[in-house]
Design a protein around this motif. Sequence first.
Motif, PDB file in Angstrom:
ATOM      1  N   ALA A   1       2.883 -44.835 -20.859  1.00  0.00           N
ATOM      2  CA  ALA A   1       3.212 -45.476 -22.130  1.00  0.00           C
ATOM      3  C   ALA A   1       2.409 -46.758 -22.294  1.00  0.00           C
ATOM      4  N   ALA A   2       1.648 -46.834 -23.386  1.00  0.00           N
ATOM      5  CA  ALA A   2       0.800 -47.996 -23.717  1.00  0.00           C
ATOM      6  C   ALA A   2      -0.382 -48.163 -22.771  1.00  0.00           C
ATOM      7  N   ALA A   3      -0.739 -47.101 -22.013  1.00  0.00           N
ATOM      8  CA  ALA A   3      -1.962 -47.186 -21.216  1.00  0.00           C
ATOM      9  C   ALA A   3      -3.172 -47.442 -22.117  1.00  0.00           C
ATOM     10  N   GLY A   4      -3.123 -46.892 -23.340  1.00  0.00           N
ATOM     11  CA  GLY A   4      -4.207 -47.126 -24.283  1.00  0.00           C
ATOM     12  C   GLY A   4      -4.324 -48.587 -24.671  1.00  0.00           C
ATOM     13  N   VAL A   5      -3.185 -49.277 -24.779  1.00  0.00           N
ATOM     14  CA  VAL A   5      -3.215 -50.711 -25.089  1.00  0.00           C
ATOM     15  C   VAL A   5      -3.855 -51.474 -23.942  1.00  0.00           C
ATOM     16  N   LEU A   6      -3.497 -51.108 -22.703  1.00  0.00           N
ATOM     17  CA  LEU A   6      -4.104 -51.748 -21.538  1.00  0.00           C
ATOM     18  C   LEU A   6      -5.612 -51.548 -21.536  1.00  0.00           C
ATOM     19  N   MET A   7      -6.053 -50.308 -21.783  1.00  0.00           N
ATOM     20  CA  MET A   7      -7.479 -50.017 -21.743  1.00  0.00           C
ATOM     21  C   MET A   7      -8.213 -50.692 -22.895  1.00  0.00           C
ATOM     22  N   LEU A   8      -7.631 -50.666 -24.087  1.00  0.00           N
ATOM     23  CA  LEU A   8      -8.290 -51.299 -25.224  1.00  0.00           C
ATOM     24  C   LEU A   8      -8.403 -52.798 -25.004  1.00  0.00           C
TER      25      LEU A   8
ATOM     26  N   LYS B   1     -11.763 -45.799 -25.670  1.00  0.00           N
ATOM     27  CA  LYS B   1     -10.431 -45.922 -25.061  1.00  0.00           C
ATOM     28  C   LYS B   1      -9.708 -44.587 -25.026  1.00  0.00           C
ATOM     29  N   ASN B   2      -9.769 -43.845 -26.125  1.00  0.00           N
ATOM     30  CA  ASN B   2      -9.081 -42.561 -26.187  1.00  0.00           C
ATOM     31  C   ASN B   2      -9.603 -41.599 -25.122  1.00  0.00           C
ATOM     32  N   LEU B   3     -10.913 -41.582 -24.934  1.00  0.00           N
ATOM     33  CA  LEU B   3     -11.517 -40.662 -23.969  1.00  0.00           C
ATOM     34  C   LEU B   3     -11.229 -41.100 -22.532  1.00  0.00           C
ATOM     35  N   VAL B   4     -11.336 -42.389 -22.294  1.00  0.00           N
ATOM     36  CA  VAL B   4     -11.168 -42.904 -20.926  1.00  0.00           C
ATOM     37  C   VAL B   4      -9.718 -42.791 -20.476  1.00  0.00           C
ATOM     38  N   THR B   5      -8.770 -43.135 -21.336  1.00  0.00           N
ATOM     39  CA  THR B   5      -7.366 -43.001 -20.937  1.00  0.00           C
ATOM     40  C   THR B   5      -6.970 -41.530 -20.832  1.00  0.00           C
TER      41      THR B   5
END
Length: 254
Positions: A155-162, A180-184
């Motif tokens: 949950a919110a890994a995308g926020v962390l990566m972005l 971000k979408n691809l990496v997460t």
Amino acid sequence: MITDPGTFLLLVLAGVGAGLTGAIAGLASLVSYPALLAAGLPPVIANITNTVAMLGTTAGGAAGARPELAGQRRNIVPLCVITTVGGACGGLVLLLTPSGAFTAIVPWLIGGASVVLMVGPRLRRLAEGAAHHGLSPATGVAAFFIGIYGGYFGAAAGVLMLALLVSVWSQSLARMNAAKNLVTGSANLLAAIIFAVTGKVDWPAALAVCLGSLGGAWLGSTVVRHLPATPLRIGIGVAGLGLAVVLGWQAFAA
């Protein structure tokens, strides 16, 4: 095991919402995970099923953001390798440790990432040119730990990566969001494979959310192309802070 056609359809709709939210803000699990819980799945099974289902968000996001992904191979491929390994480690941690082991630290991670995201451009200017010289070792280490988190909970890994990418890359938010979408998503890949062989995935539920998220993420990737960068970045940060507060309250109340 989900068998009711009505529940299946509702999970498809939840997947659409998750794909949209994930592609735009990196908060897909904020929609899909509660939907799986509402469908009657136990928390750990819902988390495992959600990890498998979110592969649809990755595929849909990549398909919808092909213009933004162009020319990013040199940085994205190493990051994908790093987060894939991290995601596998996170998946193993989930299977081998008591559920809820990270509940105390997760809100702080999400809250901190949300703040970093909101002040990211200023941090990038202080990073002494790191945004112009590819990936630094520190960026790789941070990506690895985000991958672990993505494989464990997500949950919110995308926020962390972005937040990480905004801090170290100098390019448009739409291009960083596509990366971000691809990496997460890569962080989910090996974790999903590990979960698939454990027999703990609710496959009808995973299929429903995956189908919905595929279309939702494709649409979200095209929508984000036309949104103003600064309000979007601030909005994602505020949403992340809201999620951190909710998860923190749940951890405190447990």
